[in-house]
Design a protein around this motif. Structure first.
Motif, short mmCIF file in Angstrom:
data_model
loop_
_atom_site.label_atom_id
_atom_site.label_comp_id
_atom_site.label_asym_id
_atom_site.label_seq_id
_atom_site.Cartn_x
_atom_site.Cartn_y
_atom_site.Cartn_z
N GLU A 81 0.82 -1.21 0.00
CA GLU A 81 0.00 0.00 0.00
C GLU A 81 0.86 1.26 0.00
O GLU A 81 0.47 2.28 -0.58
N GLU A 82 2.02 1.22 0.65
CA GLU A 82 2.87 2.39 0.73
C GLU A 82 3.46 2.78 -0.62
O GLU A 82 3.90 3.91 -0.80
N LYS A 83 3.49 1.82 -1.56
CA LYS A 83 4.05 2.09 -2.88
C LYS A 83 2.98 2.21 -3.95
O LYS A 83 3.29 2.17 -5.14
N ALA A 84 1.72 2.34 -3.53
CA ALA A 84 0.62 2.46 -4.50
C ALA A 84 0.88 3.64 -5.42
O ALA A 84 1.27 4.72 -4.99
N GLY A 85 0.69 3.40 -6.71
CA GLY A 85 0.95 4.43 -7.70
C GLY A 85 2.34 4.36 -8.29
O GLY A 85 2.70 5.20 -9.11
N THR A 86 3.14 3.36 -7.86
CA THR A 86 4.47 3.17 -8.41
C THR A 86 4.59 1.78 -9.01
O THR A 86 3.77 0.90 -8.74
N MET A 87 5.64 1.57 -9.78
CA MET A 87 5.84 0.28 -10.43
C MET A 87 6.23 -0.81 -9.44
O MET A 87 6.16 -1.99 -9.74
N GLU A 88 6.63 -0.41 -8.23
CA GLU A 88 7.04 -1.40 -7.23
C GLU A 88 5.89 -1.83 -6.32
O GLU A 88 6.11 -2.53 -5.34
N ALA A 89 4.67 -1.40 -6.63
CA ALA A 89 3.54 -1.71 -5.74
C ALA A 89 3.24 -3.20 -5.70
O ALA A 89 2.78 -3.70 -4.68
N PHE A 90 3.47 -3.90 -6.80
CA PHE A 90 3.17 -5.32 -6.86
C PHE A 90 4.44 -6.15 -6.76
O PHE A 90 5.47 -5.81 -7.34
N GLU A 91 4.35 -7.24 -6.04
CA GLU A 91 5.45 -8.19 -5.92
C GLU A 91 4.94 -9.58 -6.29
O GLU A 91 3.85 -9.98 -5.88
N VAL A 92 5.71 -10.28 -7.09
CA VAL A 92 5.33 -11.62 -7.54
C VAL A 92 6.35 -12.63 -7.01
O VAL A 92 7.56 -12.43 -7.16
N GLN A 93 5.86 -13.67 -6.38
CA GLN A 93 6.71 -14.76 -5.92
C GLN A 93 6.29 -16.03 -6.64
O GLN A 93 5.15 -16.47 -6.54
N ALA A 94 7.21 -16.62 -7.39
CA ALA A 94 6.92 -17.82 -8.19
C ALA A 94 7.96 -18.89 -7.90
O ALA A 94 9.16 -18.61 -7.88
N ARG A 95 7.50 -20.12 -7.68
CA ARG A 95 8.42 -21.24 -7.43
C ARG A 95 7.69 -22.55 -7.66
O ARG A 95 6.46 -22.61 -7.56
N PRO A 96 8.43 -23.63 -7.96
CA PRO A 96 7.79 -24.94 -8.14
C PRO A 96 7.23 -25.44 -6.82
O PRO A 96 7.83 -25.27 -5.76
N ALA A 97 6.05 -26.05 -6.88
CA ALA A 97 5.42 -26.60 -5.69
C ALA A 97 6.25 -27.79 -5.17
O ALA A 97 6.79 -28.57 -5.96
N LEU A 98 6.31 -27.93 -3.87
CA LEU A 98 7.09 -29.00 -3.26
C LEU A 98 6.28 -30.29 -3.21
O LEU A 98 6.01 -30.84 -2.14
N ASP A 99 5.89 -30.79 -4.37
CA ASP A 99 5.11 -32.02 -4.42
C ASP A 99 5.82 -33.13 -5.18
O ASP A 99 5.21 -34.11 -5.57
N SER A 100 7.13 -32.98 -5.40
CA SER A 100 7.92 -34.03 -6.01
C SER A 100 9.38 -33.85 -5.60
O SER A 100 9.80 -32.74 -5.22
#
Length: 321
Positions: A260-279
């Protein structure tokens, strides 16, 4: 593509952690070759592969094809639909056909989502919205094409259907779509970085594809649960992405955070992606990526290729657990 919960606060912004332009670890994406000290390329290099790729048998059944609602739409999938499922769909029809269901109003019993994309105005909508849809760069499993993103009208209808449209005006939707699509493109780049660990299983004609995906906004992943205990923030949305790895379906967990503190900037969203620990393979990939990223962060050579390490924010994000 996905129709996820949207953040609109004091102007909308998009992007993910890791939007920097610094080169990723081990020359990823630069087409660099392994050093003379190693016969193997760096496992996170998506340049020309020097390893032989494994080819799938010509006798394999054709891959399944899914739509944006995680419904199988190829011929074999349609044949598998039971009469009981069809009856359940008809039972939901009257509930959801209030201007939000679209088409026939039929609902898939597997996920309570409309069977047909809804391009009709929602109840109470004040202004018309575009029904144009943009193609993504994300290859679609079982096809030679890419996934197509939802139109502003489709996205607005989805928000209404899910009860997430409070505070969202029609004027917001173009920006919502723009940043929604940008987050999905960034997520796919992160997934490709992980899939580069399996470069030997691919060739130029056989690359990772996104088979299907599933929105799980109310299910905290283990990593998100731990992060919430230490930092107090929770993702505003979660997706599970299923990637076609040369005929094998591999699940990835995607968490989307909003600052919320970065609303209106390109850094407002953060994406975390990784393979699921199911194998075991996915667990090993997590360990490998953390090693490669750590080496790159400290300027150490890649353990496999011997290439000098260098990494930006996005590479660091790829190695987080």
């Amino acid at each position: 593509m996905g129709q996820s919960q949207t953040k609109v606060a004091g102007g909308i912004a998009g992007g993910g952690s890791g939007g920097g332009s610094d080169p990723p670890p081990c020359g990823y994406g630069a087409g660099s070759q392994a050093s003379s000290s190693s016969n193997q390329p760096c496992p996170v290099d998506l340049g020309p592969s020097t390893s032989s790729s494994s080819s799938s048998s010509s006798s394999q059944a054709p891959p399944a094809v899914y739509n944006v609602y995680n419904q199988r739409i190829d011929a074999q999938g349609k044949q598998q639909k039971s009469e009981a499922e069809k009856r359940k769909e008809s039972n939901f029809r009257s509930i959801w056909n209030f201007g939000w269901g679209g088409g026939s109003g039929a609902i898939d019993s597997k996920n309570n989502m409309p069977l047909e994309a809804n391009q009709q105005p929602s109840v109470g909508q004040l202004k018309p919205l575009s029904v144009d849809r943009e193609p993504s760069t994300i290859p679609k499993g079982g096809t030679e094409s890419t996934w197509t993103y939802p139109s502003p009208q489709m996205f607005f209808n989805a928000l209404n259907r899910k009860g997430k449209a409070d505070g969202v005006d029609e004027e917001d939707m173009e920006n919502v779509i723009f940043f929604h699509n940008g987050m999905n493109e960034r997520t796919w780049e992160m997934v490709k970085r992980w899939e580069a660990l399996h470069h030997a299983e691919y060739d130029e004609k056989n690359q990772p594809k996104l088979s299907r995906f599933l929105g799980r906004p109310h299910d905290l992943s283990p990593m998100a649960r731990v992060r919430s205990l230490f930092y107090g923030d929770v993702p505003f949305d979660r997706h599970d992405w299923y990637v076609d790895r040369n005929g094998e379906e591999v699940r990835y967990v995607i968490d989307f955070y909003f600052d919320e503190e970065k609303a209106g900037t390109m850094e407002a969203f953060e994406v975390q992606a990784r393979p699921a620990l199911d194998s075991f393979t996915s667990c090993l990939d997590r360990v490998k990526m953390n090693i490669y990223v750590t080496c790159a962060q400290y300027g150490l050579p890649c353990p496999i290729s011997g290439q000098p390490g260098h990494i930006g924010k996005e590479g660091a994000n790829a190695g987080e657990r």
